[in-house]
Design an enzyme around this catalytic site. Structure first.
Site, PDB file in Angstrom:
ATOM      1  N   ASP A   1      44.089  32.957 113.400  1.00 60.98           N
ATOM      2  CA  ASP A   1      45.036  33.943 113.925  1.00 60.98           C
ATOM      3  C   ASP A   1      46.087  33.206 114.737  1.00 60.98           C
ATOM      4  O   ASP A   1      45.784  32.204 115.401  1.00 60.98           O
ATOM      5  CB  ASP A   1      44.323  34.970 114.808  1.00 60.98           C
ATOM      6  CG  ASP A   1      43.538  35.993 114.000  1.00 60.98           C
ATOM      7  OD1 ASP A   1      43.906  36.251 112.840  1.00 60.98           O
ATOM      8  OD2 ASP A   1      42.562  36.544 114.541  1.00 60.98           O
ATOM      9  N   ASP A   6      46.358  40.125 108.063  1.00 68.76           N
ATOM     10  CA  ASP A   6      46.084  41.365 108.789  1.00 68.76           C
ATOM     11  C   ASP A   6      47.254  42.346 108.667  1.00 68.76           C
ATOM     12  O   ASP A   6      47.049  43.556 108.516  1.00 68.76           O
ATOM     13  CB  ASP A   6      45.810  41.072 110.264  1.00 68.76           C
ATOM     14  CG  ASP A   6      44.583  40.206 110.479  1.00 68.76           C
ATOM     15  OD1 ASP A   6      43.660  40.247 109.642  1.00 68.76           O
ATOM     16  OD2 ASP A   6      44.550  39.482 111.496  1.00 68.76           O
TER      17      ASP A   6
END
Length: 165
Positions: free
Chosen positions: A121, A139
């Site tokens: 991330d 995402d």
């Protein structure tokens, strides 16, 4: 030759997966692990972190070993469901776009889980002490795909509404 609907779903999934993996590669090549690069002071940073859990940090705990297998099985089932729903659907370009985004995001994160047993991330938004959990391109694709799938299903005529749009 694959039908147009499969070309849309699989082609978009491949593009999303490539963009996702490319951005993660760039982050890993330029930002040290657990490093931060401020972009908009007090609002947005680029970071290089790992998330062992699901979207937005759900189940992000290092003491849970079974979540790797849970997410692996969930991804395989999601891809199977998307391909099955694509086969069963009739001329739904918005739905095919949604499926491609969701599949590409799921597969992009699966590549990370296989490599690291975690997802890379790097997008970190915050305001003061409030932090939204870091996330990535996969995402974003999954969230946009879920929204488009909802829109496509809502637009379908139902027996209660008749065939009105």
């Amino acid at each position: 030759m694959l039908s147009l609907k499969y070309r849309i779903v699989l082609g978009l999934a491949a593009v999303v997966m490539l963009i996702d993996q490319g951005t993660k590669w760039l982050v890993e090549a330029t930002i040290p692990f657990h490093g931060t690069v401020p972009v908009i002071h007090g609002v947005f940073d680029l970071v290089n972190i790992r998330n062992r859990g699901a979207a937005f940090g759900f189940l992000n705990r290092s003491d849970i070993e079974w979540q790797f297998w849970l997410f692996l099985v969930a991804t395989v089932l999601a891809v199977w469901a998307i391909l099955s729903l694509t086969r069963a659907s009739k001329n739904e370009p918005v739905l095919y776009t949604a499926f491609g985004l969701i599949m590409g995001g799921a597969l992009g994160n699966l590549v990370d889980r296989i490599r690291y047993r975690a997802v890379v991330d790097f997008l970190d938004f915050y305001w003061g002490e409030w932090h939204w959990p870091a996330f990535n391109v996969a995402d974003i694709a999954i969230c946009i795909g879920a929204f488009l799938a909802f829109v496509a299903m809502y637009r379908q005529p139902s027996p209660e509404r008749g065939n009105k749009e």
